[in-house]
Design an enzyme around this catalytic site. Structure first.
Site, short mmCIF file in Angstrom:
data_model
loop_
_atom_site.label_atom_id
_atom_site.label_comp_id
_atom_site.label_asym_id
_atom_site.label_seq_id
_atom_site.Cartn_x
_atom_site.Cartn_y
_atom_site.Cartn_z
N HIS A 2 37.94 47.26 45.45
CA HIS A 2 36.80 47.40 44.53
C HIS A 2 35.56 46.70 45.09
CE1 HIS A 2 39.10 48.77 40.68
NE2 HIS A 2 38.77 49.77 41.47
N ASP A 4 33.11 44.83 44.08
CA ASP A 4 32.74 43.42 43.89
C ASP A 4 33.64 42.48 44.70
OD1 ASP A 4 34.70 44.39 42.04
OD2 ASP A 4 34.52 42.54 40.87
N HIS A 5 34.68 43.01 45.34
CA HIS A 5 35.57 42.16 46.14
C HIS A 5 35.44 42.38 47.65
CE1 HIS A 5 37.94 40.61 42.67
NE2 HIS A 5 37.31 41.62 42.11
N HIS A 80 46.51 45.82 38.41
CA HIS A 80 45.18 46.41 38.28
C HIS A 80 45.27 47.91 38.54
CE1 HIS A 80 41.00 45.87 37.60
NE2 HIS A 80 40.60 46.24 38.80
N ASP A 150 40.81 40.35 39.31
CA ASP A 150 41.13 41.75 39.06
C ASP A 150 42.59 41.91 38.69
OD1 ASP A 150 38.60 42.66 39.37
OD2 ASP A 150 39.04 44.11 40.93
N HIS A 208 34.78 35.73 37.03
CA HIS A 208 34.75 37.20 37.05
C HIS A 208 34.32 37.75 35.69
CE1 HIS A 208 36.28 41.35 37.75
NE2 HIS A 208 36.15 41.06 39.03
ZN LIG Z 1 36.60 42.58 40.39
#
Ligand SMILES: [Zn+2]
Length: 245
Positions: A2, A4-5, A80, A150, A208
């Site tokens: 993802h 944001d990671h 997730h 996550d 987060h």
């Molecule tokens: Zn995330």
């Protein structure tokens, strides 16, 4: 994988290169990561001046990534929408130290010294017992840091975080947004508190956060209602993990 990671990684490594890093680096992540990072470098004409070794993590089961002399790093699955891992960095215990007088007092053999260094008692014929708790100094208790972002609430993270000194756990939402948390497979602050409590960790740090929350006190209060020793993750802030008693 993802955004944001992983979006920061090609740039972070490029910055290290610009700052003169020459030492090789090992990256652990999902299979697609290597292609993603290298294609960004390729498209932007970025040259990296040190070796970068990509290692694929099997995110379906716990695995040992690295074991050094004084610490080890393990990965464990989280829950997730895509394959995601949590990580545990754990100090490895040093050996027991003989008190200055012990060696002469018992005229210890090489083999006996090694037993004591491992924390084992010596039982000699005739009933003499040399107990490391009396005649040695115990190694400091090992510290550990667990990172789980996550993830929905899952016992897998509880297992991965068991007795950790510090657990970083995502708290994207509050209980008032529970239905969105379930749908997006993220945790609420209360979920994070429950994981910390059930894993018997020393301290919890939540982060987060969804950007819908303008202030973060509500998230902190919600986690603290379940697990008192909780703090908010704050960019640039350092939290030291002290030796436990
Ligand atoms: Zn995330």
């Amino acid at each position: 994988m993802h955004a944001d990671h992983v979006m920061g990684l090609p740039g972070l490594l490029a910055s290290m290169s610009l700052l003169g890093r020459k030492t090789a680096i090992e990256i652990f992540g999902p299979e697609e990561l290597e292609h993603f990072v290298k294609s960004i470098w390729h498209k932007t004409g970025t040259h990296i001046g040190f070796p970068v070794q990509f290692n694929v993590i099997d995110s379906t089961k716990p695995s040992l990534l690295l074991e050094m002399k004084s610490y080890k790093i393990e990965a464990f699955p989280t829950k997730h929408r895509i394959a995601t891992c949590g990580f545990k960095i754990e100090e490895l215990l040093g050996s027991w130290h003989l008190k200055p007088e012990t060696k002469e007092l018992f005229n210890l053999s090489y083999h006996e010294i090694n037993m004591l260094k491992k924390g084992e008692s010596i039982h000699r014929k005739g009933g003499v017992v040399v107990d490391p708790n009396t005649f040695c100094i115990a190694p400091l208790k090992s510290r550990s840091y667990v990172f789980a972002a996550d993830t929905a609430f899952t016992p897998k993270v509880i297992d991965g975080a068991l007795n950790a000194s510090l657990l970083y756990h995502e708290a994207t939402f509050m209980e008032s947004e529970k239905s969105i948390a379930i749908k997006t497979m993220h945790s609420t602050a209360s979920d994070a508190g429950r994981v910390a409590r059930e894993a018997n960790v020393e301290k919890l740090m939540i982060g987060h956060f969804s950007n819908r929350y303008k202030g973060l006190d509500g998230l902190l209060d919600e986690a603290r209602a379940v697990f008192e020793n909780t703090c908010l993750a704050s960019e640039g802030e350092t939290v030291s993990i002290d030796y436990l008693d």
